[in-house]
Design an enzyme around this catalytic site. Sequence first.
Site, PDB file in Angstrom:
ATOM      1  N   GLY A 226      -6.607  -9.064   1.334  1.00  0.00           N
ATOM      2  CA  GLY A 226      -5.293  -9.105   1.952  1.00  0.00           C
ATOM      3  C   GLY A 226      -4.676 -10.493   1.973  1.00  0.00           C
TER       4      GLY A 226
ATOM      5  N   ARG B 249       0.826  -1.212   0.000  1.00  0.00           N
ATOM      6  CA  ARG B 249       0.000   0.000   0.000  1.00  0.00           C
ATOM      7  C   ARG B 249       0.861   1.263   0.000  1.00  0.00           C
ATOM      8  NH1 ARG B 249      -5.008  -1.528   4.061  1.00  0.00           N
ATOM      9  NH2 ARG B 249      -6.267  -2.473   2.427  1.00  0.00           N
TER      10      ARG B 249
ATOM     11  N   LYS C  22     -15.269 -16.600   5.531  1.00  0.00           N
ATOM     12  CA  LYS C  22     -16.699 -16.454   5.790  1.00  0.00           C
ATOM     13  C   LYS C  22     -17.468 -15.912   4.597  1.00  0.00           C
ATOM     14  CE  LYS C  22     -16.459 -15.965  10.728  1.00  0.00           C
ATOM     15  NZ  LYS C  22     -16.766 -15.100  11.865  1.00  0.00           N
TER      16      LYS C  22
ATOM     17  N   GLY D  99     -11.964  -4.025   1.714  1.00  0.00           N
ATOM     18  CA  GLY D  99     -13.368  -3.662   1.863  1.00  0.00           C
ATOM     19  C   GLY D  99     -13.836  -2.722   0.766  1.00  0.00           C
TER      20      GLY D  99
END
Length: 511
Positions: free
Chosen positions: A436, A119, A280, A459
């Site tokens: 990530g 990043r 998930k 996100g």
Amino acid sequence: MAPSRPANRPQVKPGPPLPPKGATQASGASAGGPSRPANRQGSKPSAKSSSSPATPAPVARVAPRQRPLSSGPRRIATNLYSATGKRTIRELDAREMRVLLRVDFNVPLSDGKVVDDSRIRAAVPTIKALLEDGASIVIASHLGRPDGKVVDGLRLRPAAERLAHHLQMMVPTTGDALGVGTEDAVKRLRPGELVLLENVRFHAGEEKNDPAFAAKLASYADVFVNDGFGAAHRAHASTVGVAGILPSYVGLLMESEVEALSNLLDKPSRPFAAIVGGGKVSGKVAVLEALIQKVDLLILGGGVANTFLVASGRSVGKSLYESKMVEHARRILKLAAERGVKVLLPVDGVVAKEVTRGTEFKVVSTEKLPASWHMVDLGPDSITAMREALGSVKTILWNGPLGVFEIPAFGTATRELAKLAAEKAEAGATVVVGGGDSIAALQQLNLAGKMTHISTGGGASLEYLEGRDLPGLAVIPTAGSPFETMPILWEAPKPEKKPAPKPKAPAKKSE
Ligand code: ADP
Ligand code: MG
């Protein structure tokens, strides 16, 4: 010649050169370690103390490019095309301007060192462009979730070290995003210099998008540039609040992120496959629903696949799955059938006694998963099926590892997919990877550089793919617009944690 600097303005000098390709980020970061305390106070570049004799003396500022003085404060861009549709820094003549630059330096840390500086590297082109343009830059970022309090482990100094290394210049940091010392440091900035503000989330006003906090940040600069794609889905003071106060632009990273993702949604070369794994389903239902409208093939793995296996009538033993998401998974499978989207569920898997290293494991068919085992990876037949299904595919979007890849024995499918994705990209397919952990898996194999695009925003990229507006992007004026954003405060951010409900019954104890 260099102005004297206040004592509270520590300098971070460029670290050692990056290790050769193939070495890990972590080792590169740790190599700069021991000399750190000595770097803290340094106000003058000291070639003598440099750890490597080959390292050039660090500079404190970038000399602005020579340009005629005739151009006005806003450059008239010859080409207003921007993938974001927003005003970009190409429209900005930043000479002599003080720029508040929002970046996303929310990087993984271990023992006070940056483990993966992707990043930070991704922000370099915008920083360089602005410095060469003759701007001075006040950089703002968050790191982690300090919840409005100072958390020493979440200071931005390790990020400053990596930035200093990549820019080969000093990166001063402030001890706080606000305060007299910081104001002073900002005032002293000359064209071609920069300063990194301390973690903006040390102030509660950041996440609340507090107008007073935004006004303080805005007071540091003449213009605002948002290049923090990974934080663009948050309506915070340093992403949205400041854009209502200063003339605002998007940076080059924000633009390339949006371009890569919007190309996927708007004009993918077909066949287009999405591969979704990870732990998930709950965080991925919305993006799966959006993707099912766009893709020709959906390959599922990881814990996500387990929930879909349950939705299609299989039992998964002790494997990770989400019972509350089974209905959602069924709906997605139904939508896929209606649209004629092929869905690849694992036909076999690696099951383990425990989700730990060194445990007993075996390959079984997903038709008869043993009740007391955990499915932790795809099996060989599923990997072959994936390879075959991806054969003719021209566009791939990958989010989420296909197994518990942190344990090498359960990372086979993820590694195979990483290699396959690299082969596909080399053969001309468009391969975009987000998330990530998926990117970490690629980096372990040194394959990240082969992909068409690696998204720095977990996100944010999911929300963009879901078709949602990213507040940090939405608030920037349209490309070519001479008008500024009204000083509105974007919708108040939703509270992430609900306060404990107050008991209705009369309190027994008086307070
Ligand atoms: P990304 O960061 O790429 O978006 P996620 O955060 O959604 O990916 O998921 C990554 C996590 O999912 C990893 O920690 C991995 O161990 C876990 N995971 C993958 N497959 C399984 C599985 N079958 N059972 C339990 N956890 C899994
Ligand atoms: Mg993750």
